[in-house]
Motif scaffolding. Structure first.
Motif, mmCIF file in Angstrom:
data_model
loop_
_atom_site.group_PDB
_atom_site.id
_atom_site.type_symbol
_atom_site.label_atom_id
_atom_site.label_comp_id
_atom_site.label_asym_id
_atom_site.label_seq_id
_atom_site.Cartn_x
_atom_site.Cartn_y
_atom_site.Cartn_z
ATOM 1 N N VAL A 60 0.840 -1.203 0.000
ATOM 2 C CA VAL A 60 0.000 0.000 0.000
ATOM 3 C C VAL A 60 0.871 1.246 0.000
ATOM 4 O O VAL A 60 0.621 2.200 -0.750
ATOM 5 N N ILE A 61 1.914 1.255 0.824
ATOM 6 C CA ILE A 61 2.811 2.413 0.894
ATOM 7 C C ILE A 61 3.509 2.626 -0.446
ATOM 8 O O ILE A 61 3.592 3.753 -0.946
ATOM 9 N N VAL A 62 4.005 1.548 -1.047
ATOM 10 C CA VAL A 62 4.694 1.662 -2.343
ATOM 11 C C VAL A 62 3.711 2.121 -3.416
ATOM 12 O O VAL A 62 4.043 2.965 -4.250
ATOM 13 N N TRP A 63 2.506 1.597 -3.397
ATOM 14 C CA TRP A 63 1.508 1.964 -4.394
ATOM 15 C C TRP A 63 1.147 3.443 -4.291
ATOM 16 O O TRP A 63 1.047 4.150 -5.297
ATOM 17 N N ILE A 64 0.982 3.942 -3.079
ATOM 18 C CA ILE A 64 0.616 5.348 -2.889
ATOM 19 C C ILE A 64 1.792 6.269 -3.191
ATOM 20 O O ILE A 64 1.643 7.316 -3.818
ATOM 21 N N ALA A 65 2.994 5.884 -2.753
ATOM 22 C CA ALA A 65 4.155 6.760 -2.863
ATOM 23 C C ALA A 65 4.823 6.728 -4.240
ATOM 24 O O ALA A 65 5.557 7.647 -4.584
ATOM 25 N N SER A 66 4.576 5.694 -5.010
ATOM 26 C CA SER A 66 5.269 5.543 -6.285
ATOM 27 C C SER A 66 4.671 6.434 -7.358
ATOM 28 O O SER A 66 3.456 6.508 -7.529
ATOM 29 N N ARG A 67 5.550 7.067 -8.094
ATOM 30 C CA ARG A 67 5.129 7.859 -9.251
ATOM 31 C C ARG A 67 5.360 7.076 -10.547
ATOM 32 O O ARG A 67 4.949 7.513 -11.612
ATOM 33 N N HIS A 96 2.896 -3.312 -10.097
ATOM 34 C CA HIS A 96 3.321 -4.503 -9.357
ATOM 35 C C HIS A 96 2.930 -4.432 -7.883
ATOM 36 O O HIS A 96 2.580 -5.454 -7.292
ATOM 37 N N SER A 97 2.964 -3.263 -7.296
ATOM 38 C CA SER A 97 2.558 -3.178 -5.892
ATOM 39 C C SER A 97 1.052 -3.404 -5.750
ATOM 40 O O SER A 97 0.601 -4.011 -4.776
ATOM 41 N N LYS A 98 0.264 -2.970 -6.736
ATOM 42 C CA LYS A 98 -1.173 -3.222 -6.716
ATOM 43 C C LYS A 98 -1.455 -4.717 -6.867
ATOM 44 O O LYS A 98 -2.298 -5.274 -6.160
ATOM 45 N N ARG A 99 -0.735 -5.366 -7.769
ATOM 46 C CA ARG A 99 -0.906 -6.816 -7.945
ATOM 47 C C ARG A 99 -0.488 -7.573 -6.690
ATOM 48 O O ARG A 99 -1.123 -8.554 -6.316
ATOM 49 N N ALA A 100 0.597 -7.129 -6.068
ATOM 50 C CA ALA A 100 1.050 -7.781 -4.839
ATOM 51 C C ALA A 100 0.025 -7.609 -3.729
ATOM 52 O O ALA A 100 -0.256 -8.544 -2.975
ATOM 53 N N LEU A 101 -0.544 -6.425 -3.627
ATOM 54 C CA LEU A 101 -1.565 -6.181 -2.608
ATOM 55 C C LEU A 101 -2.779 -7.078 -2.827
ATOM 56 O O LEU A 101 -3.299 -7.677 -1.878
ATOM 57 N N ILE A 102 -3.213 -7.194 -4.054
ATOM 58 C CA ILE A 102 -4.355 -8.059 -4.359
ATOM 59 C C ILE A 102 -4.033 -9.509 -4.030
ATOM 60 O O ILE A 102 -4.853 -10.224 -3.449
ATOM 61 N N SER A 103 -2.823 -9.942 -4.362
ATOM 62 C CA SER A 103 -2.466 -11.328 -4.058
ATOM 63 C C SER A 103 -2.285 -11.565 -2.566
ATOM 64 O O SER A 103 -2.381 -12.699 -2.109
ATOM 65 N N HIS A 104 -2.041 -10.519 -1.781
ATOM 66 C CA HIS A 104 -1.990 -10.669 -0.328
ATOM 67 C C HIS A 104 -3.400 -10.707 0.263
ATOM 68 O O HIS A 104 -3.616 -11.309 1.311
ATOM 69 N N ILE A 105 -4.348 -10.064 -0.395
ATOM 70 C CA ILE A 105 -5.718 -9.997 0.111
ATOM 71 C C ILE A 105 -6.518 -11.259 -0.238
ATOM 72 O O ILE A 105 -7.405 -11.657 0.527
ATOM 73 N N VAL A 106 -6.205 -11.906 -1.348
ATOM 74 C CA VAL A 106 -6.976 -13.051 -1.835
ATOM 75 C C VAL A 106 -7.175 -14.150 -0.781
ATOM 76 O O VAL A 106 -8.305 -14.603 -0.590
ATOM 77 N N PRO A 107 -6.140 -14.616 -0.073
ATOM 78 C CA PRO A 107 -6.395 -15.694 0.895
ATOM 79 C C PRO A 107 -7.348 -15.284 2.013
ATOM 80 O O PRO A 107 -8.169 -16.088 2.458
ATOM 81 N N PHE A 108 -7.258 -14.054 2.454
ATOM 82 C CA PHE A 108 -8.132 -13.613 3.528
ATOM 83 C C PHE A 108 -9.548 -13.350 3.030
ATOM 84 O O PHE A 108 -10.514 -13.548 3.758
ATOM 85 N N ALA A 109 -9.667 -12.923 1.782
ATOM 86 C CA ALA A 109 -10.996 -12.765 1.190
ATOM 87 C C ALA A 109 -11.638 -14.139 0.974
ATOM 88 O O ALA A 109 -12.857 -14.286 1.100
ATOM 89 N N ALA A 110 -10.832 -15.138 0.671
ATOM 90 C CA ALA A 110 -11.349 -16.498 0.516
ATOM 91 C C ALA A 110 -11.683 -17.120 1.866
ATOM 92 O O ALA A 110 -12.533 -18.006 1.952
#
Length: 97
Positions: free
Chosen positions: A22-29, A36-50
């Motif tokens: 989240v920090i990298v996604w917000i701070a990155s220009r 890639h940070s958005k994809r990583a965040l989604i892949s971190h959320i998937v197990p908990f959403a499941a």
């Protein structure tokens, strides 16, 4: 530097699964790093959403076998995304090497 931040977003599953991407996604220009940070965040959320529907289904189950099946399904989803993050982190690091 782009590859390092992008791969650290995937590797953050070891040290800060939600916070670092989240920090990298917000701070990155840079759009590459943000993607890639958005994809990583989604892949971190998937197990908990499941886990949420599996948790609800577990309490509605009358059979202990089905509860065991839900737990096995969660473990498969969790380890699948864990391995995915490791593989993507290595691929991003090796992309321009």
């Amino acid at each position: 530097m782009r590859q390092l931040l992008s791969s650290l977003s995937y590797f953050s599953i070891f040290f800060a699964p939600f916070i670092f991407p989240v920090i990298v996604w917000i701070a990155s220009r840079d759009s590459y790093v943000a993607m890639h940070s958005k994809r990583a965040l989604i892949s971190h959320i998937v197990p908990f959403a499941a886990a949420v529907p599996l948790f609800v289904l577990t309490f509605g189950a009358d059979n202990p076998g089905s509860v065991f099946g839900y737990v096995i399904l969660f473990v498969i989803i969790y380890f699948g995304t864990f391995i995915y993050n490791i593989v993507k982190g290595i691929q991003v690091l090796r992309e321009y090497a």
